[in-house]
Design a protein around this motif. Sequence first.
Motif, short mmCIF file in Angstrom:
data_model
loop_
_atom_site.label_atom_id
_atom_site.label_comp_id
_atom_site.label_asym_id
_atom_site.label_seq_id
_atom_site.Cartn_x
_atom_site.Cartn_y
_atom_site.Cartn_z
N ASP A 1 0.83 -1.20 0.00
CA ASP A 1 0.00 0.00 0.00
C ASP A 1 0.88 1.26 0.00
O ASP A 1 1.99 1.27 0.55
CB ASP A 1 -0.90 0.02 1.24
N ILE A 2 0.34 2.30 -0.63
CA ILE A 2 1.05 3.58 -0.65
C ILE A 2 1.29 4.06 0.78
O ILE A 2 0.41 3.97 1.65
CB ILE A 2 0.24 4.63 -1.43
N TYR B 1 6.26 -0.11 0.19
CA TYR B 1 5.99 0.67 -1.03
C TYR B 1 7.20 1.53 -1.37
O TYR B 1 7.59 1.65 -2.55
CB TYR B 1 4.75 1.54 -0.82
N GLU B 2 7.81 2.10 -0.36
CA GLU B 2 9.01 2.92 -0.59
C GLU B 2 10.15 2.06 -1.13
O GLU B 2 10.89 2.49 -2.01
CB GLU B 2 9.43 3.61 0.71
N LYS C 1 9.78 1.51 -4.75
CA LYS C 1 10.23 2.63 -5.57
C LYS C 1 11.74 2.70 -5.68
O LYS C 1 12.28 2.98 -6.74
CB LYS C 1 9.69 3.95 -4.98
#
Length: 856
Positions: free
Chosen positions: A735-736, A741-742, A745
């Motif tokens: 989830d964002i 999530y990080e 990225k």
Amino acid sequence: MDERIVNGDVGGQVRGVVVLMKKNVLGVNNVAASVVDRVDEFLGRKVALQLIGTAAHPDSAAESCRGKLGKKAYLEDWITKITPMTAAATYNVTFEWSKEMGYPGAFTITNFHHSEFYLKTLTLEDVPGHGRVHFICNSWVYHAECYKKDRIFFANQTYLPSQTPPPLRGYREEELENLRGTGTGKLEEWDRVYDYDIYNDLGDPDKGPEHERPILGGSTEYPYPRRGRTGRPLASSDPRTESRIPAYNSLSIYVPRDERFSHLKMSDFVAYALKSLFQFLVPVLKDLFDKTPDEFDSFEDVLRLYDGATEVSNVTMLEKIRQHIPLETIRELLRSDGEKTYNFPLPHVIKEDKDAWRSDEEFGREMLAGINPVIIQCLQEFPPTSKLNPELYGRQSSKISEEHIIHNLEGLTVAEAIRNNKLYILDHHDSLMPYLRRINTTAAKTYATRTILFLKEDGTLRPIAIELSLPHPEGDHYGAVSRVCTPAEDGVEGTIWLMAKAYVAVDDSGYHQLISHWLNTHASIEPFIIATNRQLSVLHPIHKLLQPHFRDTMNINALARQALICAGGFVEMTVFPGKYSLEMSSMVYKDWVFPEQALPGDLIKRGVAIKDSSCPHGVRLLIEDYPFAVDGLEIWGAIKTWVQDYCNLYYKSDEMVQEDPELQAWWTEIREKGHGDKKDEPWWPTMQSCEELIESCTTIIWVASALHAALNFGQYPYGGYLPNRPATSRRFIPDIGTPAYEEMKLNPEKAYLKTITPQMQGVLGISLVEILSRHSSDEIYLGQRDSPEWTADTEARKAFERFGDRLRETEQKFIDLNNDKRWRNRSGPVKMPYTLLYPSSEIGLTGRGIPNSISI
């Protein structure tokens, strides 16, 4: 040679040559057996043979006439014969015989030696009035006390039941009765009994509740094909469940004696298993020196399994390995196959390009030319719907909308794309959703998936939307909670798209292993093997047609029940459904339809082909560049032509099919016992015509040979590289705002690898598929037989030669197609030609070759 034979007189001697292998040749220097055999021979306990003639015994009644028995003859030079260590030996035998005894259509053999031997052939030369007579035996013969009836073998003639010489009919029927057994008692090593049982041997309730598994077969809740009966005692804690044999004794699980692996096959199987186990231990032990021992840190980290970076040079690590595997075994593992001992062979999918597997084109191509090319369907309605019961599962229709895909349709509307057969779907939704809530309570975390693909003008398939679905958190009856992912190349969206494709691969891997591969080939073919041996005499033409396609299957299936598909077995350890694996395959078996196992029927059912009498095989493909279907139809056509030519030699009319009692009993037993949970289905062929016989036998041979080859021998070439074909996933898309999530990225490769199969489990899976993807050194391929004299019928042998010639021509045709650059799906971005349906192969890990049978 006796003058009376040369001159055609009525009496004299007939010389015979027996080819056999002693146990001490086949086994590991069984000195004790060899010594005991010599003692037995000195005491007069010999190997006795007795010919049976086709002339009726004068004291027999007409309805029960038995062929005349010749005098007993004995193998000569048993003690003095120096037997080679790697091949069979020949022994002479001399029979008294005369013309008045007729044709020697059978013989009995009695073994009075302590140890068993493998009887290959008996050949009689210059039989009065008949010339050369050949018997193909290929059977283990144990001490006479192991049998209630004499062991009997028939000459390689072919007879329908009604055409059998009357003096041989009683022997023919009696032998079938022996093979059926009594249906009771524990079956022993030397037994030759073929009987049915349900799958009540997968669990081990005596070990505790976590080892319990549902009984498959014999109920509407869990229908399943039948397996071979072993007669082992029932478990003490559950009288419905068969007890299990200890893991260390796994190779001794019962199958009829002549169904067991040959010595050569078993040697290869064990060697491959040990080699893969060693390769599994190296990276596991290397973890001791790794900062993140449970994870691959990058794709480059995965590549070290193959490219030599894990070559053992660290003395400490080598010592740890030697603690697990004796030095003698390590030396044995240094085989002459050209592969490094410590590394896995480089999978074909990354040989030419290490990154091309990530492309959307390759993702779509593998649905047409990969491990599981039998699932993709033409999309008939949009959005896709579900067949799940809405009262139990609520709304399960797809959430994919026209807005998700319209910009990837090359200017077409959705309706136009459907009308022009441009949209396809890989649907792993309905089969998974009923199990998904339970699966996701384990270490596995995955989605039910639907993948929409667009057929481009260049003939390739492009994935344009992937739907990831989970059960509603408040209950199944509220329907599915779904997320739709669309293609992206860069940034976090590109990573999410790559992960979405990975979840699809996970679903497809599990479905492939449990349903396409295990259920639809291994499990579904076993009842045909049992029924054939119980109801069709070795003299029957259909037995001679089908028997090569059953070799080793009962043995590999028994080993699978013992070590792979059982509770806690390797399959449960390496695929995402875990302990629900076989139960899930039972649910899919509810939709199993025999006629749809035929390749044309399967293609039409999935909507990827339509009936077209103007096409060579009666169907026209909607995806012209569909390597599995293109090559498969060529192989199907060759098999069907061979079966038709062969059956037409023996069945001149539909009435002959209808009036064949063995054939009718065989087909009835397949329906009512072998696939007994399907016995009332209306789709079963009635076996009342030559056409039904030909189609049914073609389907059986197709499933046992080409279909299994297409589904099995690509497992390592495609799935040996874990990122391309993960078998499990262990977390959902982050989830964002979360740390995961990080990480996705900042380090997409690490995030991807932390989502799919972990390192130790992954390497175990790679080890398993490497074993399953290898050809043994005694493999017999489609268009080949283990003996050129498999039948005495000249016309049948000529038809088989034509079959072999056609397969060789077909293989060259496939090579030419692979070299034609117009057909992009035949090699794809990974530059990996489609070779899985090449009929021939060498030994080892080749990614090609169609064995006659499901032998691994």
